[in-house]
Write a protein that holds these residues in place. Structure first.
Motif, short mmCIF file in Angstrom:
data_model
loop_
_atom_site.label_atom_id
_atom_site.label_comp_id
_atom_site.label_asym_id
_atom_site.label_seq_id
_atom_site.Cartn_x
_atom_site.Cartn_y
_atom_site.Cartn_z
N GLN A 20 51.35 19.74 25.96
CA GLN A 20 52.12 18.52 25.76
C GLN A 20 52.75 18.16 27.09
O GLN A 20 53.59 18.89 27.62
CB GLN A 20 53.19 18.70 24.70
N ALA A 21 52.33 17.05 27.65
CA ALA A 21 52.78 16.62 28.98
C ALA A 21 54.17 16.00 28.91
O ALA A 21 54.61 15.55 27.85
CB ALA A 21 51.78 15.62 29.55
N GLY A 22 54.82 15.94 30.04
CA GLY A 22 56.15 15.34 30.11
C GLY A 22 56.11 13.82 30.14
O GLY A 22 57.08 13.18 29.77
N ASP A 23 54.98 13.26 30.58
CA ASP A 23 54.83 11.81 30.63
C ASP A 23 53.35 11.45 30.76
O ASP A 23 52.49 12.32 30.86
CB ASP A 23 55.65 11.19 31.77
N ARG A 24 53.08 10.14 30.77
CA ARG A 24 51.70 9.66 30.83
C ARG A 24 51.01 10.05 32.13
O ARG A 24 49.82 10.34 32.15
CB ARG A 24 51.67 8.13 30.70
N ILE A 25 51.75 10.05 33.22
CA ILE A 25 51.15 10.37 34.52
C ILE A 25 50.70 11.82 34.56
O ILE A 25 49.57 12.12 34.98
CB ILE A 25 52.14 10.06 35.66
N SER A 31 44.31 15.67 32.65
CA SER A 31 43.03 15.28 32.05
C SER A 31 41.97 15.12 33.13
O SER A 31 40.84 15.62 32.99
CB SER A 31 43.19 13.99 31.26
N ASP A 32 42.31 14.44 34.22
CA ASP A 32 41.35 14.26 35.32
C ASP A 32 40.97 15.60 35.94
O ASP A 32 39.80 15.84 36.27
CB ASP A 32 41.95 13.34 36.40
N PHE A 44 46.12 12.26 23.51
CA PHE A 44 46.58 11.64 22.28
C PHE A 44 48.08 11.40 22.37
O PHE A 44 48.81 12.19 22.97
CB PHE A 44 46.26 12.51 21.06
N GLY A 45 48.52 10.31 21.74
CA GLY A 45 49.93 9.96 21.74
C GLY A 45 50.39 9.32 23.02
O GLY A 45 51.59 9.20 23.27
N ASP A 46 49.45 8.86 23.84
CA ASP A 46 49.77 8.31 25.15
C ASP A 46 50.64 7.06 25.07
O ASP A 46 51.54 6.87 25.86
CB ASP A 46 48.48 8.00 25.89
N ILE A 59 58.64 11.51 22.22
CA ILE A 59 57.21 11.36 21.97
C ILE A 59 56.51 11.50 23.31
O ILE A 59 56.73 10.70 24.22
CB ILE A 59 56.90 10.01 21.32
N TYR A 60 55.71 12.52 23.44
CA TYR A 60 55.02 12.80 24.69
C TYR A 60 53.52 12.91 24.44
O TYR A 60 53.10 13.38 23.38
CB TYR A 60 55.53 14.11 25.31
N PRO A 61 52.71 12.52 25.42
CA PRO A 61 51.26 12.64 25.25
C PRO A 61 50.82 14.10 25.29
O PRO A 61 51.44 14.94 25.96
CB PRO A 61 50.70 11.86 26.44
N SER A 62 49.76 14.40 24.56
CA SER A 62 49.21 15.76 24.50
C SER A 62 47.76 15.73 24.95
O SER A 62 47.04 14.77 24.71
CB SER A 62 49.26 16.30 23.07
N ILE A 63 47.35 16.83 25.58
CA ILE A 63 45.96 17.02 26.00
C ILE A 63 45.29 17.91 24.97
O ILE A 63 45.78 18.99 24.64
CB ILE A 63 45.88 17.71 27.38
#
Length: 117
Positions: A20-25, A31-32, A44-46, A59-63
């Motif tokens: 679970q990332a801290g932010d979209r960046i 991911s890259d 997901f959840g971006d 709400i944080y994005p997850s890989i």
């Protein structure tokens, strides 16, 4: 023409959550990084935080890893990714080939492509 990523709020049941990332960046950078190492993944959840507007929420994005066979390797790559982020910045260096001053975060000269000494 490039593809437009599809963002979903919930991943398919067969995928495994990696991080679970801290932010979209951070999510996109990870991911890259995984894609460069041939690990198929999805974010997901971006865009969920934008949907709630001004309301406070965590709400944080997850890989998520697409194939179970890649999960162990993805965990190793995640450790590398996180360790690289904590590493002290390297000093700038001068390219032996062209004499260009190169930022310490680069291993190749931006001007001529030569490797760091």
């Amino acid at each position: 023409m490039g593809s437009i990523p599809i963002t979903r709020s919930n991943p398919p049941a067969a995928m495994q959550r990696l991080y679970q990332a801290g932010d979209r960046i951070e999510a996109q950078l990870l991911s890259d990084f995984l894609h460069r190492h041939l690990v198929e993944n999805a974010i997901f959840g971006d865009y969920l935080s934008g949907a709630i507007g001004e309301l406070p929420a965590n709400i944080y994005p997850s890989i998520w890893i697409v194939h179970d066979r890649d999960l162990s390797r993805a965990r190793d790559l995640l450790r590398r990714f996180l360790d690289d982020g904590r590493r002290e910045p390297a000093p700038s260096w001068v390219c032996r080939n062209c004499g260009e001053l190169v930022d310490g975060s680069f291993d190749l000269c931006w001007h001529c492509g030569s490797e760091r000494p």
